[in-house]
Design an enzyme around this catalytic site. Structure first.
Site, PDB file in Angstrom:
ATOM      1  N   HIS A 209       8.335  36.605  80.413  1.00 21.95           N
ATOM      2  CA  HIS A 209       8.195  35.390  81.204  1.00 21.95           C
ATOM      3  C   HIS A 209       8.389  34.154  80.335  1.00 21.95           C
ATOM      4  O   HIS A 209       9.117  33.224  80.691  1.00 21.95           O
ATOM      5  CB  HIS A 209       6.821  35.356  81.871  1.00 21.95           C
ATOM      6  CG  HIS A 209       6.638  36.417  82.908  1.00 21.95           C
ATOM      7  ND1 HIS A 209       5.584  36.414  83.804  1.00 21.95           N
ATOM      8  CD2 HIS A 209       7.376  37.520  83.214  1.00 21.95           C
ATOM      9  CE1 HIS A 209       5.666  37.464  84.602  1.00 21.95           C
ATOM     10  NE2 HIS A 209       6.743  38.154  84.257  1.00 21.95           N
TER      11      HIS A 209
ATOM     12  N   SER B 265      11.789  39.272  86.113  1.00 20.29           N
ATOM     13  CA  SER B 265      10.862  38.152  85.958  1.00 20.29           C
ATOM     14  C   SER B 265      11.304  37.159  84.888  1.00 20.29           C
ATOM     15  O   SER B 265      11.105  35.949  85.028  1.00 20.29           O
ATOM     16  CB  SER B 265       9.460  38.680  85.640  1.00 20.29           C
ATOM     17  OG  SER B 265       8.988  39.520  86.662  1.00 20.29           O
TER      18      SER B 265
END
Length: 305
Positions: free
Chosen positions: A255, A209
């Protein structure tokens, strides 16, 4: 001694019956066409079409006609990378690596596989099975990288790989293979570094991610550079950030770290001056590596201090 037409002894300015010089490679063939670079006469068989006029085979092999090597004037991407025949090759390789690690996890027990405990991102914790401390702070630096390719759940890897397949090829085409690879790896490492810094020391995390968010940030930078409509990518970015902070059990640090590093590296790549492009790109990547290393070093001192 009599000279045979076409022999090496015949001078290059030999002329035929009509007064035209002979081709420098075929002296017995008069020609009124000359190479635009070396000015030697060339016959139709030796003519190579150029942007202006014709060139001889030797000049075509020896350079591009601009005073530089042929490679110097080869087609380039927006960021100065070489244009490749397959502009999805690196994306495919990254997909394959993630899939291979996922298959290895499934083959070794799935949810009970020992691989995640050995490869995920972990700050510092005690491993009761080995009676020792494990994690990045314990010297297992490789976890910063291996966690980027590690997934345990089908939904997790499916979402990340679909995002990679959607975001990767346009960026790879715009940046070139080497620069795209650097962008992906630095984004993933940036996500790992921020997660290592801010997450609990014994909280494991894994997944691509961070790298995917880096590609998303790079896409926004690229679209802004090309003066494209920014609304679609901004909406997508907002939705993903909202999902990051509102959905439980998501490592938001990875992230955000990937997004910051990806956007910063992409900005340096697409806005570098043409005459100093390679230097700026190398400096941008070097600064990113140093920043990531500094974050990891600070956190390691905190955990071991």
């Amino acid at each position: 001694m009599d000279q045979v037409p076409g022999s090496p002894q015949e001078p290059q300015d030999a002329r035929g019956d009509d007064g035209l010089p002979g081709c420098y490679r075929h002296p017995d063939r008069p020609s009124g066409i000359r190479c635009t670079r070396c000015d030697r006469p060339i016959c139709p068989e030796c003519m190579v079409s150029a942007s202006v006029g014709f060139q001889c085979p030797d000049c075509v092999r020896g350079g591009s006609g601009t005073g530089h090597s042929p490679r110097a004037t080869a087609p380039r991407t927006l960021a100065g990378g070489a244009v490749a025949a397959d502009r999805r090759l690196v994306t495919k390789i990254l997909l394959g690596l993630n899939a291979a690690v996922f298959v290895a996890v499934l083959a070794t027990g799935g949810e009970k596989s020992p691989l995640p405990d050995r490869l995920d991102l972990l700050g510092l914790a005690a491993d009761p099975t080995r009676y020792q401390l494990v994690g990045v702070a314990a010297g297992e630096w490789y976890r910063l990288l291996t966690a980027m390719f590690l997934h345990q759940q089908v939904a997790h890897i499916a979402f990340n790989m679909l995002s990679l397949w959607w975001l990767g090829p346009p960026l790879e085409a715009a940046l070139g293979r080497l620069r795209f690879t650097a962008l992906y790896l630095l984004s993933g490492l940036g996500g790992s570094a921020l997660s290592y810094l801010l997450a609990a020391q014994n909280q494991p995390s894994l997944g691509a991610s961070g790298a995917i968010f880096g590609l998303l940030g790079a896409t926004a930078v690229l679209m802004r550079r090309l003066n494209y409509d920014m609304k679609p990518v901004l909406i997508l970015l907002a939705l993903n950030l909202g999902f990051t902070f509102l959905w439980p059990h998501i490592a938001w640090q990875a992230h955000v770290g990937g997004l910051i590093v990806g956007a910063a590296v992409a900005f340096g790549m697409v806005h570098a001056p043409r005459d100093r492009r390679n230097v700026v790109h190398a400096a941008t990547c070097a600064v990113a590596v140093l920043a990531i290393a500094a974050v990891v070093w600070v956190r390691t001192l905190q955990l071991l201090g």
